[in-house]
Design an enzyme around this catalytic site. Structure first.
Site, PDB file in Angstrom:
ATOM      1  CD  GLN A 106      10.481 -14.319  18.937  1.00  0.00           C
ATOM      2  OE1 GLN A 106      10.093 -15.127  19.189  1.00  0.00           O
ATOM      3  NE2 GLN A 106      11.121 -13.892  19.211  1.00  0.00           N
ATOM      4  CE  LYS A 126      10.344 -18.164  16.233  1.00  0.00           C
ATOM      5  NZ  LYS A 126      10.585 -17.747  17.993  1.00  0.00           N
ATOM      6  CG  ASP A 136       9.219 -21.540  23.640  1.00  0.00           C
ATOM      7  OD1 ASP A 136      10.123 -20.728  22.764  1.00  0.00           O
ATOM      8  OD2 ASP A 136       8.968 -19.469  23.197  1.00  0.00           O
TER       9      ASP A 136
HETATM   10  N1  GUN Z   1      13.226 -14.821  21.712  1.00  0.00           N
HETATM   11  C1  GUN Z   1      14.768 -15.269  21.237  1.00  0.00           C
HETATM   12  N2  GUN Z   1      14.713 -16.888  20.916  1.00  0.00           N
HETATM   13  C2  GUN Z   1      13.576 -16.964  21.118  1.00  0.00           C
HETATM   14  C3  GUN Z   1      12.741 -18.272  21.716  1.00  0.00           C
HETATM   15  O1  GUN Z   1      13.458 -19.111  21.752  1.00  0.00           O
HETATM   16  N3  GUN Z   1      12.017 -18.385  22.175  1.00  0.00           N
HETATM   17  C4  GUN Z   1      10.880 -17.133  22.339  1.00  0.00           C
HETATM   18  N4  GUN Z   1       9.014 -17.288  22.427  1.00  0.00           N
HETATM   19  N5  GUN Z   1      11.115 -15.778  22.387  1.00  0.00           N
HETATM   20  C5  GUN Z   1      12.657 -15.937  21.957  1.00  0.00           C
END
Ligand code: GUN
Length: 296
Positions: A98, A54, A121
């Site tokens: 996350q 990311k 998100d």
């Molecule tokens: N962990 C796995 N997929 C995601 C996601 O799309 N967002 C977040 N914040 N954590 C994750």
């Protein structure tokens, strides 16, 4: 029939290029650089890989990336204090915590402490409610990526029968709401659905998001249907670890009109949509024109 392959890797590259062009424009015209803060608590190896990816892609599209790596035993109070600081920081337009969080932390409390306008998100209860009532919101990245690919392939989705398999808050439920917003007739199926194959056979669009390797087989698919496979499952085959989706690719591909592969389908779209959401959040925060084709 052999299905057209929906190339998520290539599509994600075009989304990132659109984001990068828009970022360059607002930097030039408005002197603003979108910023994304990613918070990782603990040392989960898979999460570390995602977070690194990311950060890298954020910088590649010209945005600022802020990474916060906290110890696994970080207290809830300390995490909430960091989120409060990021909520107030005008350089930060998007905040992502996350998941999964270590067990001693209340994920709902943590997510709902993020400023909804910075919740890239789309997991905050306000954004869930806005999406559920058809109002402008931040939309969860994976279902947004699926919607973009479906719109790109079909143009209008109006009147199509869509079956979403899986009822998670991260994919299934928001996906169903997005398809409803595009005037599909939507069924949400799940582990208790009776005669799942016959339900799926009604669908013009099938979205699988359950995490069950190769569950859906070709005989479930209506000839010519579009199959979007969100599953990413690691299995052992012939002594090797391989990635497979929730659909048995070969048999589904033989019947479907179009299908996303695993890997290289939905997966690459998720981070591309995270970048799109960060740009959208930045534009909304500053009252700037929003990018076209990158929102629901
Ligand atoms: N962990 C796995 N997929 C995601 C996601 O799309 N967002 C977040 N914040 N954590 C994750």
């Amino acid at each position: 029939m052999t299905a057209k392959l929906i190339d998520g890797k290539a599509f994600a590259a075009t989304v990132r290029a659109k984001v990068a062009a828009h970022v360059a424009q607002i930097k030039e015209e408005n002197g603003i650089t979108p910023g994304l803060a990613v918070v990782l608590v603990g040392e989960d190896p898979a999460s570390q890989v995602y977070v690194r990816s990311k950060g890298k892609q954020t910088v590649e599209v010209g945005m600022n990336s802020y990474e916060y790596k906290l110890a696994a035993d970080t207290s809830e109070a300390d995490l909430l204090a960091l989120i409060d600081r990021l909520n107030k920081d005008p350089e930060v337009h998007g905040i992502l915590v996350q998941l999964p969080l270590p067990k001693h932390l209340d994920s709902d409390l943590v997510i709902n402490s993020i400023n909804p306008a910075k919740d890239v998100d789309g997991f905050h209860i306000s954004n869930v409610g806005l999406l559920g009532t058809g109002q402008k919101s931040m939309v969860p990245c994976t279902p947004l990526g699926c919607l973009m690919m479906l719109r790109d392939y079909h143009g209008s989705l109006s009147g199509m029968n869509a079956v979403v398999i899986g009822r998670s808050n991260i994919v299934g439920k928001p996906m169903a709401n997005l398809l409803l917003g595009d005037s599909c007739t939507v069924t949400i199926a799940h582990s208790r659905t009776k005669d799942l194959p016959s339900v799926v056979r009604q669908a013009d669009i099938v979205v699988t998001a359950v995490g069950r390797p190769e569950m859906a087989t070709g005989d479930w698919i209506k000839p010519g249907a579009t199959v979007i496979d969100v599953g990413i499952n690691r299995i052992e085959r012939d002594g090797k670890t391989v990635l497979v989706g929730d659909c048995e690719f070969d048999s589904c591909e033989a019947v479907a009109g179009a299908i996303t592969p695993v890997p290289g389908g939905v997966g690459p779209m998720t981070i591309a949509c995270l970048l799109a959401n960060t740009l959208t959040a930045c534009c909304r925060a500053h009252g700037l024109r929003e990018p076209e084709g990158l929102t629901a």
